[in-house]
Scaffold this motif. Structure first.
Motif, PDB file in Angstrom:
ATOM      1  N   ASP A 114       0.845  -1.190   0.000  1.00 19.03           N
ATOM      2  CA  ASP A 114       0.000   0.000   0.000  1.00 19.03           C
ATOM      3  C   ASP A 114       0.884   1.244   0.000  1.00 19.03           C
ATOM      4  OD1 ASP A 114       0.018   1.331   2.870  1.00 19.03           O
ATOM      5  OD2 ASP A 114       0.007  -0.842   3.169  1.00 19.03           O
ATOM      6  N   TRP A 115       0.338   2.328  -0.485  1.00 17.85           N
ATOM      7  CA  TRP A 115       1.179   3.521  -0.669  1.00 17.85           C
ATOM      8  C   TRP A 115       1.680   4.073   0.661  1.00 17.85           C
ATOM      9  CZ3 TRP A 115      -3.997   3.989  -2.490  1.00 17.85           C
ATOM     10  CH2 TRP A 115      -4.837   4.736  -1.682  1.00 17.85           C
ATOM     11  N   TRP A 116       0.887   3.965   1.740  1.00 16.74           N
ATOM     12  CA  TRP A 116       1.366   4.496   3.009  1.00 16.74           C
ATOM     13  C   TRP A 116       2.609   3.756   3.480  1.00 16.74           C
ATOM     14  CZ3 TRP A 116       0.157   9.100   3.655  1.00 16.74           C
ATOM     15  CH2 TRP A 116      -1.132   9.596   3.444  1.00 16.74           C
ATOM     16  N   ILE A 162       6.180   5.450   4.190  1.00 17.46           N
ATOM     17  CA  ILE A 162       6.852   5.298   5.484  1.00 17.46           C
ATOM     18  C   ILE A 162       8.285   4.813   5.261  1.00 17.46           C
ATOM     19  CG2 ILE A 162       6.917   3.903   7.591  1.00 17.46           C
ATOM     20  CD1 ILE A 162       3.778   4.023   7.497  1.00 17.46           C
ATOM     21  N   ILE A 163       8.444   3.823   4.392  1.00 16.99           N
ATOM     22  CA  ILE A 163       9.785   3.309   4.089  1.00 16.99           C
ATOM     23  C   ILE A 163      10.637   4.404   3.458  1.00 16.99           C
ATOM     24  CG2 ILE A 163      11.074   1.652   2.687  1.00 16.99           C
ATOM     25  CD1 ILE A 163       8.533  -0.219   3.105  1.00 16.99           C
ATOM     26  N   ARG A 164      10.053   5.162   2.535  1.00 12.49           N
ATOM     27  CA  ARG A 164      10.779   6.288   1.918  1.00 12.49           C
ATOM     28  C   ARG A 164      11.285   7.246   2.983  1.00 12.49           C
ATOM     29  NH1 ARG A 164       7.200  10.893  -0.406  1.00 12.49           N
ATOM     30  NH2 ARG A 164       6.931  10.989   1.856  1.00 12.49           N
ATOM     31  N   PHE A 204       7.234  10.568  11.428  1.00 17.93           N
ATOM     32  CA  PHE A 204       6.447  10.004  10.332  1.00 17.93           C
ATOM     33  C   PHE A 204       5.098  10.712  10.246  1.00 17.93           C
ATOM     34  CE2 PHE A 204       9.203   6.282  11.316  1.00 17.93           C
ATOM     35  CZ  PHE A 204       9.791   6.133  10.073  1.00 17.93           C
ATOM     36  N   GLN A 205       4.470  10.944  11.376  1.00 18.24           N
ATOM     37  CA  GLN A 205       3.153  11.566  11.392  1.00 18.24           C
ATOM     38  C   GLN A 205       3.228  12.983  10.830  1.00 18.24           C
ATOM     39  OE1 GLN A 205       0.922  13.859  13.245  1.00 18.24           O
ATOM     40  NE2 GLN A 205      -0.672  12.855  12.050  1.00 18.24           N
ATOM     41  N   LYS A 206       4.246  13.718  11.210  1.00 19.15           N
ATOM     42  CA  LYS A 206       4.398  15.102  10.732  1.00 19.15           C
ATOM     43  C   LYS A 206       4.690  15.131   9.229  1.00 19.15           C
ATOM     44  CE  LYS A 206       6.992  19.335  11.515  1.00 19.15           C
ATOM     45  NZ  LYS A 206       8.093  19.975  12.236  1.00 19.15           N
ATOM     46  N   ARG A 207       5.581  14.273   8.763  1.00 22.70           N
ATOM     47  CA  ARG A 207       5.964  14.255   7.351  1.00 22.70           C
ATOM     48  C   ARG A 207       4.815  13.811   6.457  1.00 22.70           C
ATOM     49  NH1 ARG A 207      12.043  12.059   6.380  1.00 22.70           N
ATOM     50  NH2 ARG A 207      13.107  13.241   7.996  1.00 22.70           N
ATOM     51  N   LEU A 208       4.056  12.813   6.912  1.00 19.63           N
ATOM     52  CA  LEU A 208       3.028  12.217   6.063  1.00 19.63           C
ATOM     53  C   LEU A 208       1.638  12.810   6.286  1.00 19.63           C
ATOM     54  CD1 LEU A 208       4.182   8.515   6.418  1.00 19.63           C
ATOM     55  CD2 LEU A 208       4.400   9.965   4.386  1.00 19.63           C
ATOM     56  N   GLY A 209       1.406  13.421   7.446  1.00 23.41           N
ATOM     57  CA  GLY A 209       0.079  13.937   7.747  1.00 23.41           C
ATOM     58  C   GLY A 209      -0.956  12.825   7.849  1.00 23.41           C
ATOM     59  N   LEU A 210      -0.511  11.667   8.226  1.00 23.17           N
ATOM     60  CA  LEU A 210      -1.333  10.468   8.277  1.00 23.17           C
ATOM     61  C   LEU A 210      -2.013  10.350   9.640  1.00 23.17           C
ATOM     62  CD1 LEU A 210      -2.023   7.798   6.809  1.00 23.17           C
ATOM     63  CD2 LEU A 210       0.133   6.897   7.618  1.00 23.17           C
ATOM     64  N   LEU A 212      -1.225   5.211  10.756  1.00 21.79           N
ATOM     65  CA  LEU A 212       0.229   5.155  10.860  1.00 21.79           C
ATOM     66  C   LEU A 212       0.652   4.046  11.819  1.00 21.79           C
ATOM     67  CD1 LEU A 212       3.062   6.203  10.294  1.00 21.79           C
ATOM     68  CD2 LEU A 212       2.682   7.964  12.043  1.00 21.79           C
ATOM     69  N   SER A 213      -0.003   3.954  12.940  1.00 18.09           N
ATOM     70  CA  SER A 213       0.321   2.914  13.912  1.00 18.09           C
ATOM     71  C   SER A 213       0.145   1.520  13.312  1.00 18.09           C
ATOM     72  CB  SER A 213      -0.565   3.071  15.145  1.00 18.09           C
ATOM     73  OG  SER A 213      -0.258   2.080  16.089  1.00 18.09           O
ATOM     74  N   ALA A 214      -0.936   1.315  12.588  1.00 25.47           N
ATOM     75  CA  ALA A 214      -1.180   0.008  11.957  1.00 25.47           C
ATOM     76  C   ALA A 214      -0.120  -0.303  10.916  1.00 25.47           C
ATOM     77  CB  ALA A 214      -2.572  -0.016  11.326  1.00 25.47           C
ATOM     78  N   ARG A 215       0.252   0.679  10.091  1.00 20.88           N
ATOM     79  CA  ARG A 215       1.262   0.441   9.053  1.00 20.88           C
ATOM     80  C   ARG A 215       2.633   0.181   9.667  1.00 20.88           C
ATOM     81  NH1 ARG A 215      -3.108   0.879   7.149  1.00 20.88           N
ATOM     82  NH2 ARG A 215      -3.626   1.275   4.980  1.00 20.88           N
TER      83      ARG A 215
END
Length: 150
Positions: A23-25, A29-31, A43-49, A54-57
């Motif tokens: 999945d793209w998320w 995250i890996i990127r 991760f949360q700040k960069r992705l706005g997820l 985010l926790s699940a991914r």
């Protein structure tokens, strides 16, 4: 809730790979981990997820051995997500996606961010399909061998 199809026993390596990172998320995250993000908040700040997604991914990536949790490098009570060797090796996959995106998704006047060698700043050469003798192959010149008896 609809059950997602699993590809853990698929014959195709692409299907098995997508089962873990499909999945793209997860790829984003890996990127970001490859770019140095380590903490949940980064991760949360960069992705706005959303935090639950985010926790699940992140949990999925840890369970698949792509990331591992370590005590924070600054000695605080936090934990950090660190790429494993399996995770680090996805840089090649992301570079292939980067090249495809550069080739087909940018206007001629847009300049995508380059991938460079850390020490020298030298741009990284394109990934190519090659024969053992070094000859470069075009995509239409390769195929997956489906009959293992040949």
């Amino acid at each position: 809730m609809v059950q997602r199809t699993r590809f853990t026993d698929a014959v195709c390596p692409v299907a098995r790979s997508l089962d873990q990172i499909g999945d793209w998320w997860s790829l984003l995250i890996i990127r970001d981990a490859l770019d140095g993000a380590r903490r949940f908040s980064e991760f949360q700040k960069r992705l706005g997820l959303a935090k639950n997604i985010l926790s699940a991914r992140l949990s999925k990536l840890v369970s698949h051995g792509i990331l591992r949790l370590e005590p924070a490098s600054d000695g605080s009570a936090y934990q950090e997500y660190v790429l494993t060797e399996k995770g680090e090796s996805l840089r090649i996959v992301l570079q292939a996606l980067r090249q495809w995106g550069q080739d087909f998704l940018f206007a001629p006047d847009e300049e995508p961010l380059p991938l460079v060698e850390k020490r020298s700043g030298t741009p990284v050469a394109r990934l190519e399909l090659t024969l053992p003798d070094g000859r470069v192959l075009r995509p239409h010149e390769v195929e997956v061998l489906r009959d293992l008896d040949n």
